[in-house]
Design a protein around this motif. Structure first.
Motif, PDB file in Angstrom:
ATOM      1  N   VAL A 198       0.860  -1.184   0.000  1.00 55.02           N
ATOM      2  CA  VAL A 198       0.000   0.000   0.000  1.00 55.02           C
ATOM      3  C   VAL A 198       0.894   1.230   0.000  1.00 55.02           C
ATOM      4  N   ALA A 199       0.346   2.336  -0.444  1.00 54.62           N
ATOM      5  CA  ALA A 199       1.094   3.592  -0.447  1.00 54.62           C
ATOM      6  C   ALA A 199       0.104   4.740  -0.566  1.00 54.62           C
ATOM      7  N   PRO A 200       0.364   5.860   0.108  1.00 57.56           N
ATOM      8  CA  PRO A 200      -0.546   7.011   0.012  1.00 57.56           C
ATOM      9  C   PRO A 200      -0.556   7.607  -1.393  1.00 57.56           C
ATOM     10  N   ASP A 201      -1.637   8.345  -1.687  1.00 60.72           N
ATOM     11  CA  ASP A 201      -1.705   9.071  -2.956  1.00 60.72           C
ATOM     12  C   ASP A 201      -0.595  10.118  -3.010  1.00 60.72           C
ATOM     13  N   LEU A 202      -0.159  10.428  -4.227  1.00 63.24           N
ATOM     14  CA  LEU A 202       0.794  11.507  -4.443  1.00 63.24           C
ATOM     15  C   LEU A 202       0.057  12.735  -4.962  1.00 63.24           C
ATOM     16  N   GLN A 203       0.490  13.911  -4.512  1.00 65.76           N
ATOM     17  CA  GLN A 203      -0.160  15.160  -4.893  1.00 65.76           C
ATOM     18  C   GLN A 203       0.727  15.935  -5.856  1.00 65.76           C
ATOM     19  N   GLY A 204       0.148  16.348  -6.958  1.00 62.24           N
ATOM     20  CA  GLY A 204       0.844  17.186  -7.924  1.00 62.24           C
ATOM     21  C   GLY A 204       0.031  18.411  -8.266  1.00 62.24           C
ATOM     22  N   THR A 205       0.323  19.007  -9.413  1.00 61.07           N
ATOM     23  CA  THR A 205      -0.346  20.213  -9.880  1.00 61.07           C
ATOM     24  C   THR A 205      -1.035  19.928 -11.212  1.00 61.07           C
ATOM     25  N   THR A 206      -2.294  20.312 -11.317  1.00 57.18           N
ATOM     26  CA  THR A 206      -3.058  20.061 -12.539  1.00 57.18           C
ATOM     27  C   THR A 206      -2.561  20.911 -13.697  1.00 57.18           C
ATOM     28  N   TRP A 207      -2.270  20.272 -14.819  1.00 55.75           N
ATOM     29  CA  TRP A 207      -1.996  20.982 -16.066  1.00 55.75           C
ATOM     30  C   TRP A 207      -3.141  20.791 -17.053  1.00 55.75           C
ATOM     31  N   VAL A 208      -3.616  19.565 -17.177  1.00 56.94           N
ATOM     32  CA  VAL A 208      -4.786  19.271 -18.000  1.00 56.94           C
ATOM     33  C   VAL A 208      -5.701  18.387 -17.167  1.00 56.94           C
ATOM     34  N   GLY A 209      -6.940  18.827 -16.948  1.00 61.84           N
ATOM     35  CA  GLY A 209      -7.851  18.080 -16.103  1.00 61.84           C
ATOM     36  C   GLY A 209      -8.341  16.793 -16.743  1.00 61.84           C
ATOM     37  N   GLY A 210      -9.073  16.036 -15.937  1.00 62.07           N
ATOM     38  CA  GLY A 210      -9.599  14.763 -16.404  1.00 62.07           C
ATOM     39  C   GLY A 210      -9.130  13.621 -15.530  1.00 62.07           C
ATOM     40  N   GLN A 211      -9.619  12.438 -15.817  1.00 64.46           N
ATOM     41  CA  GLN A 211      -9.258  11.257 -15.056  1.00 64.46           C
ATOM     42  C   GLN A 211      -8.824  10.141 -15.996  1.00 64.46           C
ATOM     43  N   ALA A 212      -7.902   9.340 -15.531  1.00 63.24           N
ATOM     44  CA  ALA A 212      -7.423   8.213 -16.326  1.00 63.24           C
ATOM     45  C   ALA A 212      -7.095   7.060 -15.406  1.00 63.24           C
ATOM     46  N   GLN A 213      -7.308   5.846 -15.900  1.00 63.06           N
ATOM     47  CA  GLN A 213      -6.941   4.644 -15.177  1.00 63.06           C
ATOM     48  C   GLN A 213      -6.149   3.739 -16.102  1.00 63.06           C
ATOM     49  N   GLY A 214      -5.211   3.019 -15.532  1.00 64.14           N
ATOM     50  CA  GLY A 214      -4.412   2.096 -16.322  1.00 64.14           C
ATOM     51  C   GLY A 214      -3.182   1.665 -15.566  1.00 64.14           C
ATOM     52  N   PRO A 215      -2.452   0.688 -16.091  1.00 64.90           N
ATOM     53  CA  PRO A 215      -1.199   0.263 -15.465  1.00 64.90           C
ATOM     54  C   PRO A 215      -0.197   1.411 -15.417  1.00 64.90           C
ATOM     55  N   LEU A 216       0.572   1.458 -14.340  1.00 63.59           N
ATOM     56  CA  LEU A 216       1.509   2.549 -14.093  1.00 63.59           C
ATOM     57  C   LEU A 216       2.907   2.183 -14.583  1.00 63.59           C
ATOM     58  N   VAL A 217       3.534   3.111 -15.301  1.00 67.97           N
ATOM     59  CA  VAL A 217       4.918   2.942 -15.752  1.00 67.97           C
ATOM     60  C   VAL A 217       5.664   4.229 -15.424  1.00 67.97           C
ATOM     61  N   THR A 218       6.759   4.112 -14.658  1.00 72.19           N
ATOM     62  CA  THR A 218       7.536   5.276 -14.230  1.00 72.19           C
ATOM     63  C   THR A 218       8.958   5.136 -14.753  1.00 72.19           C
ATOM     64  N   VAL A 219       9.472   6.193 -15.393  1.00 67.43           N
ATOM     65  CA  VAL A 219      10.772   6.085 -16.057  1.00 67.43           C
ATOM     66  C   VAL A 219      11.578   7.367 -15.926  1.00 67.43           C
ATOM     67  N   ASN A 220      12.882   7.219 -16.046  1.00 65.76           N
ATOM     68  CA  ASN A 220      13.760   8.336 -16.346  1.00 65.76           C
ATOM     69  C   ASN A 220      13.657   8.588 -17.846  1.00 65.76           C
ATOM     70  N   LEU A 221      13.344   9.810 -18.233  1.00 64.67           N
ATOM     71  CA  LEU A 221      13.050  10.101 -19.631  1.00 64.67           C
ATOM     72  C   LEU A 221      14.231   9.790 -20.547  1.00 64.67           C
ATOM     73  N   THR A 222      15.437  10.194 -20.138  1.00 62.64           N
ATOM     74  CA  THR A 222      16.606   9.956 -20.992  1.00 62.64           C
ATOM     75  C   THR A 222      16.835   8.470 -21.212  1.00 62.64           C
ATOM     76  N   VAL A 223      16.821   7.703 -20.137  1.00 68.98           N
ATOM     77  CA  VAL A 223      17.083   6.262 -20.254  1.00 68.98           C
ATOM     78  C   VAL A 223      16.004   5.587 -21.094  1.00 68.98           C
ATOM     79  N   ALA A 224      14.744   5.904 -20.822  1.00 70.33           N
ATOM     80  CA  ALA A 224      13.657   5.275 -21.573  1.00 70.33           C
ATOM     81  C   ALA A 224      13.677   5.686 -23.038  1.00 70.33           C
ATOM     82  N   SER A 225      14.130   6.907 -23.323  1.00 67.95           N
ATOM     83  CA  SER A 225      14.201   7.354 -24.716  1.00 67.95           C
ATOM     84  C   SER A 225      15.125   6.465 -25.532  1.00 67.95           C
ATOM     85  N   HIS A 226      16.164   5.957 -24.893  1.00 71.09           N
ATOM     86  CA  HIS A 226      17.109   5.094 -25.597  1.00 71.09           C
ATOM     87  C   HIS A 226      16.619   3.657 -25.702  1.00 71.09           C
TER      88      HIS A 226
END
Length: 305
Positions: A154-182
Motif C-alpha cells: 500500500v502507499a498514500p496518494d501523491l499530490q501534484g499540480t493540474t496541467w490538463v484536467g480529467g481522469q485516467a486509469q491504467g497500469p503505471l509505468v515510471t521512467v527516467n526520460l533519458t534512459v527510456a528514450s534510448h
C-alpha cells in the motif's frame, strides 16, 4: 488492445527476508552511502547478503558486463534485489536474452532500463524508487512509503499540480526520460498504450528534453497514453534564462508545449525522481488512477486487485 502488463506483484516482504545488492550500472564512489542504505534495510528486519562492491570496477562501470549480469541473477533468488546506484551501464546487460525471475527489483535512474525490460517481459515486482546509496538520505516519509509498499503493498496518494484536467486509469509505468528514450524501438520498452506514464529527469537542458519528447511524439508513444504525470526535473532549466529569456525556453515552457495538446490528463510536480525532497517509490505495472482534476496519482489497493 495493449499487451497485458501483470497486475500481480510478489508477496509482501516480511522480517527475516533476504536482500541482495546489485551494481548493474556505474562504479560505486561512496562506500559510506551504501552501508547507510543497507542499515535502513536492516532496521526493517531484512537480512542483507554481504557483497563487496565498492572496489569493483571496469572503467567507469561497476565491473564487467558478466559481473554485473551475475548480480542480477543471485542464487538463491532473494525476495528483494536492490540496485546500488545508477549512472550508466544497465542497458548494456540487455543485449542478450535475460530470464527475469520473480521477486522485487528496486531502483531508478539508469535502472529504468531494467525495470522496463522486466515489465516488457511480463514480470511484475519492479519498483521505481530509491537506490541503496540514496535510501538513507531520503526523508522519513519516503523511507516509510517504500517500506509500506514492500511490506504491505500500500502507499498514500501523491499530490501534484493540474496541467490538463480529467481522469485516467491504467497500469503505471515510471521512467527516467533519458534512459527510456534510448529504449524506444527496442523490445525492452513495454507497450505504453493505455498506460499512465510518470517521467522524470536530471541535468538535461530544455532543448534536450524538447528533442526527447519530440522523439516520443514522432513514434506516437505519447499520443497513446491514458494519462501523464511529471516528476522532478532537477537541474534542467536553462542557466541563461534570465539573461536571454527571449532567445530560449524555460523548462516549464518546453514540458507544457510538448504535453498539453495530447488530449489526456496531465499533472506535474510529483515528488518522484532525482534531487532533494524525496523520491516517492512507485511500483511498475500495477493499476493506478490519475485524477488530474484533483492533481493526484493513486495506486489501486492490493486487496482490490
Amino acid at each position: 488492445m495493449p499487451e497485458a502488463i501483470p497486475t500481480l506483484v510478489p508477496p509482501p516482504l516480511k522480517r527475516g527476508d533476504a536482500v541482495a545488492i546489485a551494481a548493474p550500472s556505474s562504479a560505486l564512489r561512496d562506500d559510506d552511502s551504501l552501508k547507510r542504505g543497507i542499515s535502513v534495510f536492516e532496521s526493517w528486519g531484512l537480512e542483507v547478503t554481504p557483497q563487496d562492491l565498492s572496489a569493483r570496477h571496469w572503467g567507469y562501470l561497476a565491473g564487467s558486463d558478466a559481473q554485473r549480469r551475475a548480480d542480477l541473477d543471485p542464487h538463491p533468488t532473494p525476495p528483494l534485489l536492490a540496485c546500488a546506484r545508477g549512472g550508466w551501464g544497465a542497458a548494456r546487460l540487455l543485449e542478450h536474452p535475460w530470464p527475469w525471475r520473480p521477486g522485487w527489483l528496486l531502483g531508478f535512474s539508469d535502472i529504468t532500463a531494467l525495470l522496463c525490460s522486466r515489465l516488457a517481459q511480463g514480470v511484475g515486482g519492479g519498483v521505481h524508487g530509491p537506490l541503496v546509496t540514496t535510501l538513507a538520505d531520503e526523508p522519513d516519509w519516503s523511507q516509510q512509503r517504500l517500506q509500506e509498499l514492500l511490506f504491505d503493498r500500500v502507499a498514500p496518494d501523491l499530490q501534484g499540480t493540474t496541467w490538463v484536467g480529467g481522469q485516467a486509469q491504467g497500469p503505471l509505468v515510471t521512467v527516467n526520460l533519458t534512459v527510456a528514450s534510448h529504449l524506444l524501438g527496442s523490445a525492452h520498452l513495454p507497450d505504453l498504450k493505455g498506460r499512465i506514464l510518470v517521467i522524470e529527469d536530471v541535468g538535461e537542458a530544455p532543448y534536450r528534453l524538447d528533442r526527447m519528447l519530440t522523439h516520443w511524439r514522432l513514434t506516437g508513444t505519447l499520443q497513446g497514453l491514458a494519462g501523464l504525470a511529471l516528476g522532478r526535473f532537477s537541474g534542467c532549466d536553462d542557466p541563461n534564462l534570465s539573461a536571454d529569456a527571449d532567445q530560449t525556453f524555460s523548462l516549464e515552457q518546453v514540458l507544457k508545449e510538448r504535453t498539453l495538446d495530447l488530449g489526456i490528463p496531465v499533472i506535474s510536480g510529483l515528488p518522484v525522481g532525482h534531487g532533494p525532497g524525496g523520491n516517492a517509490a512507485l511500483p511498475m505495472g500495477v493499476p493506478a488512477k490519475l485524477d488530474a482534476d484533483r492533481g493526484t496519482l493513486a495506486l489501486e489497493r492490493a486487496d482490490q486487485r
